[in-house]
Design a protein around this motif. Structure first.
Motif, PDB file in Angstrom:
ATOM      1  N   LYS A 109      25.498  49.531 -19.264  1.00  0.00           N
ATOM      2  CA  LYS A 109      24.079  49.516 -18.921  1.00  0.00           C
ATOM      3  C   LYS A 109      23.705  50.790 -18.163  1.00  0.00           C
ATOM      4  O   LYS A 109      24.544  51.452 -17.578  1.00  0.00           O
ATOM      5  N   GLY A 110      22.405  51.091 -18.161  1.00  0.00           N
ATOM      6  CA  GLY A 110      21.918  52.228 -17.410  1.00  0.00           C
ATOM      7  C   GLY A 110      20.865  53.003 -18.173  1.00  0.00           C
ATOM      8  O   GLY A 110      20.227  52.488 -19.096  1.00  0.00           O
ATOM      9  N   LEU A 111      20.654  54.236 -17.773  1.00  0.00           N
ATOM     10  CA  LEU A 111      19.820  55.166 -18.528  1.00  0.00           C
ATOM     11  C   LEU A 111      20.684  55.716 -19.654  1.00  0.00           C
ATOM     12  O   LEU A 111      21.696  56.377 -19.408  1.00  0.00           O
ATOM     13  N   LEU A 112      20.309  55.456 -20.904  1.00  0.00           N
ATOM     14  CA  LEU A 112      21.229  55.645 -22.020  1.00  0.00           C
ATOM     15  C   LEU A 112      20.767  56.636 -23.077  1.00  0.00           C
ATOM     16  O   LEU A 112      21.560  56.997 -23.949  1.00  0.00           O
ATOM     17  N   GLY A 113      19.520  57.079 -23.042  1.00  0.00           N
ATOM     18  CA  GLY A 113      19.062  57.993 -24.085  1.00  0.00           C
ATOM     19  C   GLY A 113      17.817  58.740 -23.677  1.00  0.00           C
ATOM     20  O   GLY A 113      17.025  58.265 -22.850  1.00  0.00           O
ATOM     21  N   LEU A 114      17.643  59.920 -24.261  1.00  0.00           N
ATOM     22  CA  LEU A 114      16.533  60.811 -23.940  1.00  0.00           C
ATOM     23  C   LEU A 114      16.174  61.610 -25.177  1.00  0.00           C
ATOM     24  O   LEU A 114      17.053  62.122 -25.870  1.00  0.00           O
ATOM     25  N   ALA A 115      14.885  61.726 -25.480  1.00  0.00           N
ATOM     26  CA  ALA A 115      14.421  62.571 -26.580  1.00  0.00           C
ATOM     27  C   ALA A 115      13.066  63.156 -26.205  1.00  0.00           C
ATOM     28  O   ALA A 115      12.184  62.432 -25.729  1.00  0.00           O
ATOM     29  N   VAL A 116      12.900  64.449 -26.415  1.00  0.00           N
ATOM     30  CA  VAL A 116      11.639  65.132 -26.138  1.00  0.00           C
ATOM     31  C   VAL A 116      10.841  65.214 -27.436  1.00  0.00           C
ATOM     32  O   VAL A 116      11.391  65.514 -28.503  1.00  0.00           O
ATOM     33  N   HIS A 117       9.549  64.942 -27.347  1.00  0.00           N
ATOM     34  CA  HIS A 117       8.696  64.963 -28.529  1.00  0.00           C
ATOM     35  C   HIS A 117       8.724  66.348 -29.182  1.00  0.00           C
ATOM     36  O   HIS A 117       8.710  67.375 -28.482  1.00  0.00           O
ATOM     37  N   PRO A 118       8.740  66.422 -30.520  1.00  0.00           N
ATOM     38  CA  PRO A 118       8.817  67.726 -31.196  1.00  0.00           C
ATOM     39  C   PRO A 118       7.657  68.662 -30.881  1.00  0.00           C
ATOM     40  O   PRO A 118       7.801  69.883 -31.032  1.00  0.00           O
ATOM     41  N   ASP A 119       6.521  68.150 -30.445  1.00  0.00           N
ATOM     42  CA  ASP A 119       5.368  68.997 -30.148  1.00  0.00           C
ATOM     43  C   ASP A 119       5.396  69.577 -28.735  1.00  0.00           C
ATOM     44  O   ASP A 119       4.442  70.238 -28.323  1.00  0.00           O
ATOM     45  N   TYR A 120       6.464  69.353 -28.006  1.00  0.00           N
ATOM     46  CA  TYR A 120       6.580  69.848 -26.634  1.00  0.00           C
ATOM     47  C   TYR A 120       6.506  71.368 -26.581  1.00  0.00           C
ATOM     48  O   TYR A 120       7.182  72.064 -27.345  1.00  0.00           O
ATOM     49  N   ASP A 121       5.668  71.893 -25.670  1.00  0.00           N
ATOM     50  CA  ASP A 121       5.533  73.345 -25.504  1.00  0.00           C
ATOM     51  C   ASP A 121       5.546  73.754 -24.037  1.00  0.00           C
ATOM     52  O   ASP A 121       4.898  74.726 -23.640  1.00  0.00           O
ATOM     53  N   GLY A 122       6.277  73.020 -23.234  1.00  0.00           N
ATOM     54  CA  GLY A 122       6.275  73.202 -21.785  1.00  0.00           C
ATOM     55  C   GLY A 122       5.643  72.020 -21.094  1.00  0.00           C
ATOM     56  O   GLY A 122       5.903  71.740 -19.927  1.00  0.00           O
ATOM     57  N   SER A 123       4.808  71.320 -21.813  1.00  0.00           N
ATOM     58  CA  SER A 123       4.288  70.022 -21.406  1.00  0.00           C
ATOM     59  C   SER A 123       4.205  69.157 -22.654  1.00  0.00           C
ATOM     60  O   SER A 123       4.096  69.664 -23.773  1.00  0.00           O
ATOM     61  N   GLY A 124       4.273  67.869 -22.439  1.00  0.00           N
ATOM     62  CA  GLY A 124       4.276  66.963 -23.586  1.00  0.00           C
ATOM     63  C   GLY A 124       4.829  65.623 -23.190  1.00  0.00           C
ATOM     64  O   GLY A 124       4.625  65.146 -22.069  1.00  0.00           O
ATOM     65  N   ARG A 125       5.565  64.992 -24.113  1.00  0.00           N
ATOM     66  CA  ARG A 125       6.059  63.641 -23.891  1.00  0.00           C
ATOM     67  C   ARG A 125       7.573  63.583 -24.060  1.00  0.00           C
ATOM     68  O   ARG A 125       8.145  64.328 -24.839  1.00  0.00           O
ATOM     69  N   VAL A 126       8.173  62.674 -23.305  1.00  0.00           N
ATOM     70  CA  VAL A 126       9.608  62.436 -23.396  1.00  0.00           C
ATOM     71  C   VAL A 126       9.824  60.937 -23.495  1.00  0.00           C
ATOM     72  O   VAL A 126       9.039  60.140 -22.957  1.00  0.00           O
ATOM     73  N   TYR A 127      10.903  60.546 -24.179  1.00  0.00           N
ATOM     74  CA  TYR A 127      11.197  59.138 -24.443  1.00  0.00           C
ATOM     75  C   TYR A 127      12.544  58.803 -23.817  1.00  0.00           C
ATOM     76  O   TYR A 127      13.550  59.477 -24.094  1.00  0.00           O
ATOM     77  N   LEU A 128      12.548  57.790 -22.957  1.00  0.00           N
ATOM     78  CA  LEU A 128      13.737  57.391 -22.229  1.00  0.00           C
ATOM     79  C   LEU A 128      14.077  55.947 -22.561  1.00  0.00           C
ATOM     80  O   LEU A 128      13.200  55.080 -22.640  1.00  0.00           O
ATOM     81  N   ARG A 129      15.359  55.710 -22.759  1.00  0.00           N
ATOM     82  CA  ARG A 129      15.880  54.388 -23.094  1.00  0.00           C
ATOM     83  C   ARG A 129      16.760  53.925 -21.938  1.00  0.00           C
ATOM     84  O   ARG A 129      17.729  54.582 -21.589  1.00  0.00           O
ATOM     85  N   TYR A 130      16.388  52.782 -21.298  1.00  0.00           N
ATOM     86  CA  TYR A 130      17.135  52.325 -20.135  1.00  0.00           C
ATOM     87  C   TYR A 130      17.239  50.806 -20.101  1.00  0.00           C
ATOM     88  O   TYR A 130      16.570  50.095 -20.846  1.00  0.00           O
ATOM     89  N   SER A 131      18.120  50.311 -19.209  1.00  0.00           N
ATOM     90  CA  SER A 131      18.382  48.882 -19.054  1.00  0.00           C
ATOM     91  C   SER A 131      17.606  48.361 -17.852  1.00  0.00           C
ATOM     92  O   SER A 131      17.790  48.850 -16.732  1.00  0.00           O
ATOM     93  N   ALA A 132      16.729  47.392 -18.075  1.00  0.00           N
ATOM     94  CA  ALA A 132      15.856  46.856 -17.038  1.00  0.00           C
ATOM     95  C   ALA A 132      16.178  45.383 -16.786  1.00  0.00           C
ATOM     96  O   ALA A 132      16.856  44.733 -17.583  1.00  0.00           O
ATOM     97  N   PRO A 133      15.675  44.821 -15.680  1.00  0.00           N
ATOM     98  CA  PRO A 133      15.879  43.397 -15.433  1.00  0.00           C
ATOM     99  C   PRO A 133      15.278  42.546 -16.555  1.00  0.00           C
ATOM    100  O   PRO A 133      14.353  42.962 -17.260  1.00  0.00           O
ATOM    101  N   LEU A 134      15.785  41.353 -16.683  1.00  0.00           N
ATOM    102  CA  LEU A 134      15.319  40.428 -17.704  1.00  0.00           C
ATOM    103  C   LEU A 134      13.860  40.057 -17.453  1.00  0.00           C
ATOM    104  O   LEU A 134      13.462  39.741 -16.322  1.00  0.00           O
TER     105      LEU A 134
END
Length: 421
Positions: A101-126
């Motif tokens: 468990k934990g913070l397990l994945g990260l991906a930056v949006h392809p349109d990133y140019d110094g600012s933009g969006r990032v996607y994080l995959r993590y384990s949260a409480p039920l």
């Protein structure tokens, strides 16, 4: 893929990753290597240290690095010689990290140019709406990213999945050449794809499980979603050409039959490589195609699982696809216990690796594995690597196609750039 505007190109030409992945013969891929890179020795130049368990690294622009640590933080580096800063700390919304468990994945949006969006995959409480005897919640969220900082207050939750048990959480997320986000989901934990939270499937020889189910939950699969879409039903879109759209099954699913797909990546030719951690006998890497069934828990690797005989097709006659690369837990040559997926090398600094798939095993200390595709399939050899901590956890790739390796153990976790020794 090193071109952030690739999706626009594909949209203009009418292509999709489904038409690219798994549909290109070795004869049509120029520069396919032959033989093995004998005599090659590798080394690692330290990029970042002091991260206990680096499980993912993204390099959206040259010399701009984001490293996800399982403990719940993302570190940012602006240049290989820069001091790291904390881009975000998610520990306040996670379960206690540890095990799988934990913070397990990260991906930056392809349109990133110094600012933009990032996607994080993590384990949260039920969550309250989930079964009370389940372990935790799989969360995939979108955040705003600017000037090396991820805004924790910008979180937009895209996907939550009830995880029945604590392990087999997978966690890899990556954008494909089509601009869609691919998400690896484990089978829900426990042994043999059985027990709490595992549904009945079509295969009776082994009870359970989620890997062979496409209707009851999203576990044991690779998902494909459109983060730029969404509507009243979902905060994301589902591509119209996902294989189960308009058929029985959950529309997000792209491929299934996985146990614990630990890391996935796209090659320069568009093929999707997914490493799947085995149960007790075999580790495997699959070249994944849309609608592919990769066998778990009917098979572990190529052999039948807990049965002397087993089918080679699924309930609708579709093939149970054999792994591209397989190696045993015990045997001569390449062995291990937990495959760590890597990349089809596309850089310039190590010519002997070009066109070869580089990966690792968690217990293969001082070694990386290199698989070469030939007329008779893939052959694998081990290459020594020095200067890298034991226990490889993940790989990364720079925009130029050079490899990064994340490891833990020894004096602590670190990220290294791979080079020739």
């Amino acid at each position: 893929m090193h071109t952030p505007t690739r999706r626009r190109f594909l949209a203009a030409t009418g292509l999709s990753v489904a038409s690219l992945a798994g549909c290109t013969s070795s004869e049509s891929r120029p520069g396919t290597p032959t033989g093995t890179p004998s005599g090659l020795r590798l080394s690692g130049d330290e990029l970042l240290s002091g991260v206990p368990s680096p499980v993912d690294v993204a390099v959206p622009r040259p010399d701009e690095y984001f490293v996800a640590d399982q403990t719940g933080t993302v570190s940012a580096l602006d240049g290989a010689d820069a001091s790291p800063t904390t881009a975000v700390d998610l520990t306040d919304r996670m379960v206690a990290p540890g095990g799988e468990k934990g913070l397990l994945g990260l991906a930056v949006h392809p349109d990133y140019d110094g600012s933009g969006r990032v996607y994080l995959r993590y384990s949260a409480p039920l969550r309250e709406r989930m079964p009370s005897d389940y372990s935790h919640t799989f969360v995939l969220s979108e955040f705003e990213l600017s000037d090396g900082r991820i805004d924790p207050d910008s979180e937009r939750v895209l996907l939550e999945i009830a995880e029945p048990q604590s392990n087999h959480n997978a966690g890899a997320v990556a954008f494909g050449p089509d601009g869609y986000l691919y998400v690896a989901v484990g089978d829900g934990g426990g042994g043999n794809d059985q027990g709490r939270g595992h549904v009945d499937d079509w295969y009776d020889a082994v009870a359970g499980g989620n890997g062979q189910d496409v209707t009851e939950n999203l576990l044991g699969s690779v998902l494909r979603i459109d983060v730029d879409g969404g509507g009243s039903r979902r905060p994301y879109g589902v591509p119209d050409d996902n294989p189960l759209v308009g058929r029985e099954g959950l529309d997000e699913q792209y491929a299934w039959g996985f146990r614990n797909p630990w890391r996935l990546s796209f090659g320069p030719d568009g093929r999707l490589f997914v490493a799947d951690v085995g149960q007790s006998s075999y580790e495997e890497v699959n070249v994944v195609v849309a609608g592919g069934n990769y066998g778990w828990n009917v098979r572990e690797g190529e052999p039948c699982f807990r049965a002397e005989e087993c089918p080679s097709t699924g309930p609708d006659g579709e093939p149970l696809r054999e792994p591209a690369i397989q190696y045993p837990h015990d045997g001569d040559g390449i062995t291990g216990i937990s495959v760590i997926g890597g990349y089809l090398y596309d850089g310039q600094e190590i010519p002997a690796l070009r066109g070869r798939y580089v990966f690792a095993d968690y217990l293969a200390e001082g070694q990386l594995f290199v698989a070469t595709e030939g007329d008779d399939g893939w052959s694998t050899t081990a290459l020594p690597i020095s200067g890298v901590e034991p226990n490889v956890l993940a790989f990364g790739e720079t925009p130029a196609g050079e490899l990064l390796v994340c490891s833990t153990g020894g004096s602590g976790g670190a990220v290294h750039r791979v080079r020739t020794a």
